[in-house]
Design a protein around this motif. Sequence first.
Motif, mmCIF file in Angstrom:
data_model
loop_
_atom_site.group_PDB
_atom_site.id
_atom_site.type_symbol
_atom_site.label_atom_id
_atom_site.label_comp_id
_atom_site.label_asym_id
_atom_site.label_seq_id
_atom_site.Cartn_x
_atom_site.Cartn_y
_atom_site.Cartn_z
ATOM 1 N N ALA A 465 0.621 -1.276 0.449
ATOM 2 C CA ALA A 465 0.003 0.097 0.016
ATOM 3 C C ALA A 465 1.512 1.131 -0.422
ATOM 4 O O ALA A 465 1.898 1.405 0.475
ATOM 5 C CB ALA A 465 -0.864 -0.114 1.607
ATOM 6 N N GLY A 466 0.304 2.800 -0.946
ATOM 7 C CA GLY A 466 1.420 3.727 -0.604
ATOM 8 C C GLY A 466 0.400 4.862 -1.471
ATOM 9 O O GLY A 466 -0.851 4.298 -1.715
ATOM 10 N N VAL A 467 1.137 5.780 -0.794
ATOM 11 C CA VAL A 467 0.665 7.065 -1.510
ATOM 12 C C VAL A 467 1.679 7.683 -3.012
ATOM 13 O O VAL A 467 3.460 7.392 -2.015
ATOM 14 C CB VAL A 467 0.389 7.781 -0.747
ATOM 15 C CG1 VAL A 467 -1.102 7.106 0.436
ATOM 16 C CG2 VAL A 467 1.616 8.278 0.830
ATOM 17 N N SER A 497 -1.849 13.144 -6.980
ATOM 18 C CA SER A 497 -1.682 12.633 -5.906
ATOM 19 C C SER A 497 -2.584 11.323 -6.137
ATOM 20 O O SER A 497 -3.341 11.083 -7.022
ATOM 21 C CB SER A 497 -1.889 12.866 -4.866
ATOM 22 O OG SER A 497 -3.567 14.423 -5.269
ATOM 23 N N GLY A 498 -1.764 10.267 -5.611
ATOM 24 C CA GLY A 498 -2.799 9.084 -5.720
ATOM 25 C C GLY A 498 -2.627 8.610 -4.218
ATOM 26 O O GLY A 498 -1.636 8.757 -3.844
ATOM 27 N N ALA A 499 -3.214 7.535 -4.124
ATOM 28 C CA ALA A 499 -2.877 6.580 -3.508
ATOM 29 C C ALA A 499 -2.906 4.791 -3.807
ATOM 30 O O ALA A 499 -4.211 5.331 -4.677
ATOM 31 C CB ALA A 499 -4.126 6.596 -1.736
ATOM 32 N N ARG A 519 -6.495 2.208 -7.427
ATOM 33 C CA ARG A 519 -5.325 3.350 -7.146
ATOM 34 C C ARG A 519 -6.083 4.287 -7.390
ATOM 35 O O ARG A 519 -7.431 4.263 -8.106
ATOM 36 C CB ARG A 519 -4.407 3.539 -8.145
ATOM 37 C CG ARG A 519 -3.873 4.561 -8.228
ATOM 38 C CD ARG A 519 -2.639 4.959 -9.152
ATOM 39 N NE ARG A 519 -2.079 6.431 -8.918
ATOM 40 C CZ ARG A 519 -0.535 6.178 -8.484
ATOM 41 N NH1 ARG A 519 -0.296 5.423 -7.631
ATOM 42 N NH2 ARG A 519 -0.255 7.821 -8.193
ATOM 43 N N TYR A 520 -6.394 5.525 -6.540
ATOM 44 C CA TYR A 520 -7.387 6.609 -6.454
ATOM 45 C C TYR A 520 -6.525 7.160 -6.784
ATOM 46 O O TYR A 520 -5.597 7.479 -5.924
ATOM 47 C CB TYR A 520 -7.942 7.202 -5.277
ATOM 48 C CG TYR A 520 -8.433 8.285 -4.944
ATOM 49 C CD1 TYR A 520 -9.731 8.504 -5.632
ATOM 50 C CD2 TYR A 520 -8.029 9.389 -4.686
ATOM 51 C CE1 TYR A 520 -10.642 9.588 -5.898
ATOM 52 C CE2 TYR A 520 -8.856 9.897 -4.703
ATOM 53 C CZ TYR A 520 -9.825 10.236 -5.632
ATOM 54 O OH TYR A 520 -10.354 11.936 -5.206
ATOM 55 N N ASP A 521 -6.857 8.437 -8.421
ATOM 56 C CA ASP A 521 -5.966 10.099 -8.158
ATOM 57 C C ASP A 521 -6.487 10.965 -8.795
ATOM 58 O O ASP A 521 -7.751 10.504 -8.687
ATOM 59 C CB ASP A 521 -5.018 9.199 -9.671
ATOM 60 C CG ASP A 521 -4.094 8.280 -9.820
ATOM 61 O OD1 ASP A 521 -3.137 8.798 -9.742
ATOM 62 O OD2 ASP A 521 -4.206 7.297 -10.361
#
Length: 808
Positions: A465-467, A497-499, A519-521
Amino acid sequence: MNRLQKARQPAQRVVARAVFAALSAMTMTAAASAKDGAPAAVDTVRQYRIEPGPLAAALEQFKALSGIVIEAPAALTEGRRSPGLSGEYGAEMALSRLLQGTGLSAGRAADGRWTLHAGAAPRQAGSLPAITVVGTSLETDARIYPGSVAVIGREALEQHGTVISAMSELPGVTTGGDSGRMTGEQFNIRGFGYQSEDRVIVLQDGVRRSVSLYSNHISSFRSDNDLLKQVEVVKGASSVQNGGGAIGGVVAMTTKDAKDFVPTGQHAGFAVKTRYESNDYREGYVAAAYAPDDKPYELLAYAKKGRAGDMKMSRQFSVDANGKGIDTVDNDEDLRVLYLQGAIRPAAGHRLSLSHYDYKLDNETTWQTLYHTNYSTTTGPVIGELQQRDTVAKYRYIDPTRAWLNVTGTVYHSRSSYDRGYTYVDIRNGATNALDYENADKRYGLRLSNEAHFETGSVLHRLVAGVDYEKRKEDATYLLNGVYSDFGSLPNTYKDSGAYGHLESTFWDGRLVTQLSGRYDRFDRRVDANEGSYDGDHFSPRLGASLRVVPGLQLLANWSEAFRAPTPHETSSEGPLNPHYWYLPNPNLKPETIREYELGFSYEKKGVFAAADSFETKLMYFDGRIQDMIALALVRPDETSPEGSPYGMYRNVDRVKRHGVEWQASYEHALGGISLAYSTLSQKNEANDQDTPQAFADKLNIGAFFNATPGLRLGGSVTHWFKPSPNPASLVSGGKTYWYVRDDYTVANVYARWRPNAQGSGFFGRDLSVRVGVNNVFDASYLNARDVETTTRVGKGRNVFATLETRF
């Protein structure tokens, strides 16, 4: 529900049903096999967490975790260092990773015992890669990655002068539609690349690159082959971890560290290399490295100089004013690369590194470096300077006791630019004309991720998991005789930005591996000259699976979605930016979206004809739809601009469909090996069934090598492009018809590599490597399928090269 949502539903249902059917078939096959008492795989997948360090200690940990018996004589392991291991692997793959870079390999006897012996296991350039990271942010065996991926290693990088030319032998990649300069190389991955660079993500050590710097004058990765450890190329939309833009694919370059320049068994080293090419190129580098096993720090200093002159093409492509044939491209490029890297390990499991990369290319070239072959008779050469500077700080912590804690953090700052121009005196009126044009790209960002390993019953999981966040600033100055030209879309700012999360689950002792990603951007685009901004968000899902139906055979399936936000140039360009169109802005553009599924298989078998040989193959079929693709379109057809040119505007056009096959296979033996790769691509606008953005030719690559004597390898490759069938087949310009390429082409390369004393020392140092070869042996022409038959871009001519590399 609006009309657009309704139109999307059938495509979504078709893809979803296809993926569901494939996954269901895999699951039922596995269940039936288990019910029938099919034998479990011998190479059971386990979790390994072994720190980098002395090889002997790493092997002891491996034996305790795997239960495998390994005969490892102290004379072989002494002084050698293992890169360590973290992740889920079969025992054989895990052992191979532990021995990577040690100069040793392992062989298995009939009783199951493993024995170490000197000499790395042979690996032919072009054969299937062992490990890929960029596709999932996890170290993954490429055989079970449910997508099309290739790794360019040392052999291919040494054979070719640049990353783009090394990519030419990969399935799914086309190159060569250029004039051969380092400042301008054309590339294309699954239909996108040069002139659509923002649909391919290019990274070096995690820092994104703008290949063209908002200019159609160049196409350059600004990388150094000798400084790269490897290059991973993931084709298509399957890699969702990297944010918007991965419609064509991802190219991820990883630089070497100090240990890569230290001789085997030593703590410090000095490395040198020189390369000569008959087609007017020469280069050399020096590197000093310090990486002791018993000290918590390491250092690397690297410097390279290169020089490229006029290049001979494969045939005459034009005539001069006197009617004499021209077969040489005007060029003068001076390359300089500096690289500094340091790392410390303040405590067990912790590593902090800081690097600075400085690339500079001074050139005397043409205005359009890809297409223009010779200096202008009016202005003379264009004088330019191309730069790339990256500063990257990276921290990693691997907890030896808590499998759920494996943290990586990266902070970077990057600046790139291309400044060029000319000064000349107009012989008609004696006036001095001066032009200066600079494009600049500045960005900084951060990435933070954690890799967790855990179990639920008998199921093994890896969760990353990352940002990430990046701010990018584009600008350009165009000064003609002191008069500034406004581009309308510059300067501008990108904020992204993304997660993301990616879960990999392993069932039934590694027989079934599933991958679930999302992924959400969030993106924000602003042009300084305009009020307001263009912003939005997008969620990109991915689902994949790999099923081992019998030992060595994996069935693969993947479905993914990716997007690309409009650029400020597409939403805001305005005015006479070139002589062909008068641009009109369009702030109402929608992001492009691609939904793509891939189906295929991989197969590996050892001991095919002999105890130590191996066969590997992987084939992937892909089918995708690009919704709301952005393209420049003519508008106001009944009007002309103040300069007499037509009006143009970027618009969302009808859907684009693409499908194709990418296949590669290799057979390797102690005496040698052979590899094959084939790819086909069809990409068309559904509204008119025409090729978009260009035509493509099917491609076949055959590579082979022969280990003539210990240390001496002879090899070569042949690439054949089949006759394309472009639609449209021709274009009309100035009342003349020009036909697109209608022929097939073949280019052959050969080489010899000699490593006389890889494990010893001598007058010429340790790990001495001598390589000689000929690229384009038969001086054959190659015309990219995107070009017309009268193009001047006929391919570089025969090039004899020789390299000498050693370490002290």
